[in-house]
Motif scaffolding. Structure first.
Motif, PDB file in Angstrom:
ATOM      1  N   ARG A   1       0.786  -1.422  -0.101  1.00 61.86           N
ATOM      2  CA  ARG A   1      -0.131  -0.083   0.066  1.00 61.86           C
ATOM      3  C   ARG A   1       0.959   1.204   0.173  1.00 61.86           C
ATOM      4  NH1 ARG A   1      -5.007  -1.043   4.224  1.00 61.86           N
ATOM      5  NH2 ARG A   1      -6.041   0.324   2.528  1.00 61.86           N
TER       6      ARG A   1
ATOM      7  N   GLU B   1      -7.063   3.744 -10.841  1.00 55.95           N
ATOM      8  CA  GLU B   1      -6.162   2.826 -10.471  1.00 55.95           C
ATOM      9  C   GLU B   1      -5.716   2.743  -9.125  1.00 55.95           C
ATOM     10  OE1 GLU B   1      -4.165   2.730 -15.159  1.00 55.95           O
ATOM     11  OE2 GLU B   1      -3.316   4.043 -13.498  1.00 55.95           O
TER      12      GLU B   1
ATOM     13  N   ALA C   1      -8.334   1.205  -6.818  1.00 56.51           N
ATOM     14  CA  ALA C   1      -8.694  -0.004  -7.322  1.00 56.51           C
ATOM     15  C   ALA C   1      -7.621  -0.983  -6.694  1.00 56.51           C
ATOM     16  CB  ALA C   1      -8.865  -0.322  -8.854  1.00 56.51           C
ATOM     17  N   LEU C   2      -6.354  -0.432  -6.877  1.00 60.04           N
ATOM     18  CA  LEU C   2      -5.140  -1.299  -6.331  1.00 60.04           C
ATOM     19  C   LEU C   2      -5.111  -1.248  -4.752  1.00 60.04           C
ATOM     20  CD1 LEU C   2      -2.175  -0.199  -8.581  1.00 60.04           C
ATOM     21  CD2 LEU C   2      -3.300  -2.503  -8.475  1.00 60.04           C
TER      22      LEU C   2
ATOM     23  N   HIS D   1      -7.722  -1.201  -2.776  1.00 62.69           N
ATOM     24  CA  HIS D   1      -8.752  -2.035  -2.378  1.00 62.69           C
ATOM     25  C   HIS D   1      -8.355  -3.569  -2.571  1.00 62.69           C
ATOM     26  CE1 HIS D   1     -11.842   0.608  -1.470  1.00 62.69           C
ATOM     27  NE2 HIS D   1     -12.080   1.066  -2.658  1.00 62.69           N
ATOM     28  N   THR D   2      -7.755  -3.744  -3.721  1.00 60.74           N
ATOM     29  CA  THR D   2      -7.163  -5.371  -3.978  1.00 60.74           C
ATOM     30  C   THR D   2      -6.156  -5.681  -2.772  1.00 60.74           C
ATOM     31  OG1 THR D   2      -7.453  -4.941  -6.344  1.00 60.74           O
ATOM     32  CG2 THR D   2      -6.032  -6.638  -5.912  1.00 60.74           C
ATOM     33  N   ALA D   3      -5.220  -4.595  -2.400  1.00 62.25           N
ATOM     34  CA  ALA D   3      -4.304  -4.844  -1.514  1.00 62.25           C
ATOM     35  C   ALA D   3      -4.824  -5.062  -0.240  1.00 62.25           C
ATOM     36  CB  ALA D   3      -3.196  -3.734  -1.503  1.00 62.25           C
ATOM     37  N   HIS D   4      -5.726  -4.373   0.085  1.00 56.99           N
ATOM     38  CA  HIS D   4      -6.433  -4.387   1.361  1.00 56.99           C
ATOM     39  C   HIS D   4      -7.323  -5.993   1.566  1.00 56.99           C
ATOM     40  CE1 HIS D   4      -8.637  -3.412   5.093  1.00 56.99           C
ATOM     41  NE2 HIS D   4      -9.738  -3.630   4.340  1.00 56.99           N
ATOM     42  N   ALA D   5      -7.814  -6.229   0.222  1.00 53.79           N
ATOM     43  CA  ALA D   5      -8.517  -7.644   0.211  1.00 53.79           C
ATOM     44  C   ALA D   5      -7.307  -8.830   0.402  1.00 53.79           C
ATOM     45  CB  ALA D   5      -9.245  -7.785  -1.025  1.00 53.79           C
ATOM     46  N   LEU D   6      -6.412  -8.431  -0.092  1.00 56.73           N
ATOM     47  CA  LEU D   6      -5.186  -9.610  -0.291  1.00 56.73           C
ATOM     48  C   LEU D   6      -4.657  -9.520   1.339  1.00 56.73           C
ATOM     49  CD1 LEU D   6      -2.993 -11.634  -1.326  1.00 56.73           C
ATOM     50  CD2 LEU D   6      -1.576  -9.417  -1.859  1.00 56.73           C
TER      51      LEU D   6
END
Length: 115
Positions: free
Chosen positions: A4, A20, A23-24, A26-31
């Motif tokens: 992050r 972007e 979106a990245l 959110h993806t890093a948080h989900a990961l």
């Protein structure tokens, strides 16, 4: 987390658009959430009662198999052969189940992730 921080740094340098970057992030948080939940799964031990119960049940089954096969009309050689093959297969599956219950103690995950 480090991912992050890198995303924020790229956003400040205008190498990512705002969409972007969001979106990245959110993806890093989900990961991060997935990694945390798998860590909890990994840390929770499987009670030994389950493994000892299945081992005892398997032993009882294999002990009762030869008389049942012999009473069904098979001769001694076929009874012995079928009992040995069944015992080999069942004990192998039991050993595999023990390995799958605690995969992180057996499988070298750290070494595999570095390849």
């Amino acid at each position: 987390t480090r991912i992050r921080q890198v995303i924020a740094h790229l956003g400040k340098q205008h190498k990512l658009t705002t969409a972007e970057e969001i979106a990245l992030d959110h993806t890093a948080h989900a990961l991060s959430e997935v990694i945390t939940s798998t860590g909890r799964i990994r840390a929770s031990p499987i009670p030994t009662l389950y493994t000892s119960h299945t081992s005892r049940l398997l032993t009882f089954y294999l002990f009762c198999l030869p008389p049942a096969l012999h009473l069904s009309g098979l001769d001694a050689i076929m009874t012995t052969l079928l009992t040995m093959v069944t015992g080999f297969a069942m004990m192998g599956l039991d050993e595999l189940s023990h390995l799958f219950e605690q995969p992180y103690r057996v499988i070298p995950m750290y070494q595999m992730s570095k390849r």
